[in-house]
Write a protein that holds these residues in place. Sequence first.
Motif, PDB file in Angstrom:
ATOM      1  N   ALA A 111       7.250  12.289  -6.434  1.00  0.00           N
ATOM      2  CA  ALA A 111       7.756  13.168  -5.305  1.00  0.00           C
ATOM      3  C   ALA A 111       7.259  13.012  -4.093  1.00  0.00           C
ATOM      4  CB  ALA A 111       7.495  14.667  -5.617  1.00  0.00           C
ATOM      5  N   ARG A 112       5.910  12.563  -3.817  1.00  0.00           N
ATOM      6  CA  ARG A 112       5.205  12.493  -2.690  1.00  0.00           C
ATOM      7  C   ARG A 112       5.608  11.127  -2.125  1.00  0.00           C
ATOM      8  NH1 ARG A 112       1.182  15.357  -0.705  1.00  0.00           N
ATOM      9  NH2 ARG A 112      -0.156  14.635   0.973  1.00  0.00           N
ATOM     10  N   PHE A 113       5.988  10.174  -2.991  1.00  0.00           N
ATOM     11  CA  PHE A 113       6.120   8.791  -2.740  1.00  0.00           C
ATOM     12  C   PHE A 113       7.818   8.249  -2.704  1.00  0.00           C
ATOM     13  CE2 PHE A 113       1.660   8.930  -3.173  1.00  0.00           C
ATOM     14  CZ  PHE A 113       1.332   8.448  -2.039  1.00  0.00           C
ATOM     15  N   GLY A 114       8.583   9.083  -2.609  1.00  0.00           N
ATOM     16  CA  GLY A 114       9.903   8.816  -2.766  1.00  0.00           C
ATOM     17  C   GLY A 114      10.728   8.778  -3.850  1.00  0.00           C
ATOM     18  N   GLY A 115       9.700   9.210  -5.035  1.00  0.00           N
ATOM     19  CA  GLY A 115      10.462   9.211  -6.310  1.00  0.00           C
ATOM     20  C   GLY A 115      11.199   7.741  -7.039  1.00  0.00           C
ATOM     21  N   GLY A 116      10.950   7.623  -8.254  1.00  0.00           N
ATOM     22  CA  GLY A 116      11.675   6.514  -8.763  1.00  0.00           C
ATOM     23  C   GLY A 116      11.001   5.331  -8.765  1.00  0.00           C
ATOM     24  N   GLN A 117      11.627   4.179  -9.061  1.00  0.00           N
ATOM     25  CA  GLN A 117      11.048   2.754  -8.897  1.00  0.00           C
ATOM     26  C   GLN A 117      10.552   2.512  -7.686  1.00  0.00           C
ATOM     27  OE1 GLN A 117       9.793   1.135 -11.543  1.00  0.00           O
ATOM     28  NE2 GLN A 117       9.138  -0.615 -10.163  1.00  0.00           N
ATOM     29  N   THR A 118      11.873   2.797  -6.647  1.00  0.00           N
ATOM     30  CA  THR A 118      11.557   2.391  -5.288  1.00  0.00           C
ATOM     31  C   THR A 118       9.975   2.686  -4.704  1.00  0.00           C
ATOM     32  OG1 THR A 118      13.788   2.610  -4.890  1.00  0.00           O
ATOM     33  CG2 THR A 118      12.313   2.550  -2.980  1.00  0.00           C
ATOM     34  N   GLY A 119       9.879   4.027  -4.910  1.00  0.00           N
ATOM     35  CA  GLY A 119       8.393   4.301  -4.561  1.00  0.00           C
ATOM     36  C   GLY A 119       7.054   4.109  -5.133  1.00  0.00           C
ATOM     37  N   LEU A 120       7.531   3.717  -6.559  1.00  0.00           N
ATOM     38  CA  LEU A 120       6.315   3.074  -7.242  1.00  0.00           C
ATOM     39  C   LEU A 120       6.203   1.401  -6.636  1.00  0.00           C
ATOM     40  CD1 LEU A 120       6.964   4.383 -10.932  1.00  0.00           C
ATOM     41  CD2 LEU A 120       5.205   4.987  -9.337  1.00  0.00           C
ATOM     42  N   ARG A 121       7.262   0.821  -6.289  1.00  0.00           N
ATOM     43  CA  ARG A 121       7.250  -0.525  -5.953  1.00  0.00           C
ATOM     44  C   ARG A 121       6.531  -0.552  -4.680  1.00  0.00           C
ATOM     45  NH1 ARG A 121       9.366  -5.124  -7.630  1.00  0.00           N
ATOM     46  NH2 ARG A 121       9.417  -6.918  -6.227  1.00  0.00           N
ATOM     47  N   ARG A 122       6.899   0.390  -3.821  1.00  0.00           N
ATOM     48  CA  ARG A 122       5.794   0.248  -2.511  1.00  0.00           C
ATOM     49  C   ARG A 122       4.681   0.320  -2.680  1.00  0.00           C
ATOM     50  NH1 ARG A 122      10.235   3.866  -0.459  1.00  0.00           N
ATOM     51  NH2 ARG A 122       8.776   5.647  -0.789  1.00  0.00           N
ATOM     52  N   LEU A 123       4.087   1.172  -3.834  1.00  0.00           N
ATOM     53  CA  LEU A 123       2.577   1.399  -4.005  1.00  0.00           C
ATOM     54  C   LEU A 123       2.034   0.070  -4.643  1.00  0.00           C
ATOM     55  CD1 LEU A 123       2.374   4.747  -5.423  1.00  0.00           C
ATOM     56  CD2 LEU A 123       1.678   4.283  -3.338  1.00  0.00           C
ATOM     57  N   GLU A 124       3.029  -0.725  -5.332  1.00  0.00           N
ATOM     58  CA  GLU A 124       2.554  -2.031  -6.145  1.00  0.00           C
ATOM     59  C   GLU A 124       2.331  -3.060  -5.079  1.00  0.00           C
ATOM     60  OE1 GLU A 124       5.110  -0.901 -10.400  1.00  0.00           O
ATOM     61  OE2 GLU A 124       5.697  -2.576  -8.948  1.00  0.00           O
ATOM     62  N   GLU A 125       3.347  -2.960  -4.215  1.00  0.00           N
ATOM     63  CA  GLU A 125       3.315  -4.043  -3.157  1.00  0.00           C
ATOM     64  C   GLU A 125       1.936  -4.041  -2.417  1.00  0.00           C
ATOM     65  OE1 GLU A 125       6.972  -3.665  -1.134  1.00  0.00           O
ATOM     66  OE2 GLU A 125       7.835  -4.843  -2.499  1.00  0.00           O
ATOM     67  N   GLU A 126       1.784  -2.606  -1.923  1.00  0.00           N
ATOM     68  CA  GLU A 126       0.552  -2.304  -1.111  1.00  0.00           C
ATOM     69  C   GLU A 126      -0.499  -2.684  -1.895  1.00  0.00           C
ATOM     70  OE1 GLU A 126      -2.118  -1.169   1.826  1.00  0.00           O
ATOM     71  OE2 GLU A 126       0.030  -1.906   2.023  1.00  0.00           O
ATOM     72  N   SER A 127      -0.771  -2.223  -3.010  1.00  0.00           N
ATOM     73  CA  SER A 127      -1.977  -2.580  -3.849  1.00  0.00           C
ATOM     74  C   SER A 127      -2.240  -4.049  -4.034  1.00  0.00           C
ATOM     75  CB  SER A 127      -1.771  -1.878  -5.181  1.00  0.00           C
ATOM     76  OG  SER A 127      -3.070  -2.107  -6.317  1.00  0.00           O
ATOM     77  N   LEU A 128      -1.482  -4.907  -4.446  1.00  0.00           N
ATOM     78  CA  LEU A 128      -1.652  -6.168  -4.515  1.00  0.00           C
ATOM     79  C   LEU A 128      -2.078  -6.673  -3.100  1.00  0.00           C
ATOM     80  CD1 LEU A 128       1.566  -7.198  -6.690  1.00  0.00           C
ATOM     81  CD2 LEU A 128      -0.890  -7.391  -7.538  1.00  0.00           C
TER      82      LEU A 128
END
Length: 337
Positions: free
Chosen positions: A280-297
Amino acid sequence: MNAVRLHAFGPAENLAYERTEAPVPGPGQVRIAVRAAGVHLVDAALRAGDPNGPYALPELPVVPGREVAGIVDALGEGTDPAWLGRRVVAHLGAGVPGGGYAELAVTDAERLHEIPEGLGEDQAIAMIGTGRTALGILGFTELTEDDVVIVTAAAGGIGSLLVQYARNAGATVVGLAGGPAKVRQVSALGADHALDYNDPEWAERARTALWGKSVTVVFDGVGGPAARAAVDLLGPGGQHLVFGWSARGITGGGPLDLDPDWLAERGITSRSVLGPAMLARFGGGQTGLRRLEEESLAQAAAGKVVPAVQRFPLAEAAAAHKALETRATVGKVVLVP
């Protein structure tokens, strides 16, 4: 190909290293020649057949594993040919095992990230799942040089990253770990104070080391007595951010049951930051998770954090599970075919 399969729920010994058919990518998919596969406590819960785990139990037999890195060696119909031969990492999805404990794995092309130059496959594995979770946890607070932070599982995959991110923000960091070797690892990560939570006097040692400063944030991945003592060190307005309870199964372990009146009286906020809350905090679904993945890498590629990794041969997946469940590992556990 060789893979690790589970034919019956139960102990780690039920993980069988054996020959099985190679997967074939479908439309929009790729096949990855796996060079590293991630291991998670959720994998162990699924293997054990825990009905109270975070996800429904899969049909058997199954190849566990939800994180892989390697080289794209085959494409499904309609997949962009530019992916062929590229070095990639992917989270195969939550909820069900994705077939990562194998020499070959299939996933949707939309889940792929090209591994940045200079970053190893095992490091990419650490950042694609564990790394995105660490960034997601940090999104629930804004650390500054005025903060005093306790990380309860500071030698683990998530905890080791939280220690580094907190130090990068200028916060004072108290890192807790079990045993002298892990404590030394936490100190090497940059924690201002690295303490052994098996020491019954650790909380008093922390008070002394902090010279009267109140703790402002507790990042809690352990639960149990260590988390209870850490929460007791929080000052007014402090935050208790829960991302797991790896002490479950140990005497007194499990998530804390904190009295709401006690929390309100001290002005402390306690909340879980995983699952629906993070989505919920990061936009929900795969889109929000993908943003976190990109930033993490990107953070790892830039050298801002260095993920801790402990490797096991793919054939020794059972040993990896045992070590993880008994908290005998440091950093992210990775299987190498």
